[in-house]
Scaffold this active site. Sequence first.
Site: not given
Length: 162
Positions: A58, A60, A88, A91
Amino acid sequence: MTISPERDLDLLRRTIELARLSRERGDHPFGALLADRDGTILLEAMNTCGTKGDRTGHAERNLMTEASMKYDADFLSRCTMYTSAEPCVMCTGSVYWAGVGRIVHGMSEKDLKDLIGPDPENLTMDLPCAQVVAAGQRKIEGVGPLLSEESSVVHEGFWVSS
């Protein structure tokens, strides 16, 4: 110095552009950046799930891995992570462990879940990052959702279920 609300929006729009670029190169449409307390961009990251085949790639988390290797937690506590969608759980945890002091995000995780549906590529959880942060011992300021409609456009037609 603190970052102005106008600068917050400018930086958030940059993450939406990063999300668009991520999508164009074959990755999930998410982007993130790290800015110092004056609003200067220090690092940028995009999702790498498609190009690297890492389901944890991801934007992040990629950003926080780089940030935590480059800067110490004291410095990061005065920085802000901007992200095109609410981070999420994974993250948000990476933001917490890296020591970043502020998160500014686009569309909410709930809105993302509603948009995507049960797409197997991104089984989104409806768990706000504020709840994850509240369980920890570090103080992390959260701002968002901001620019929800703008940040959702890059997802249109991308997900199987949308």
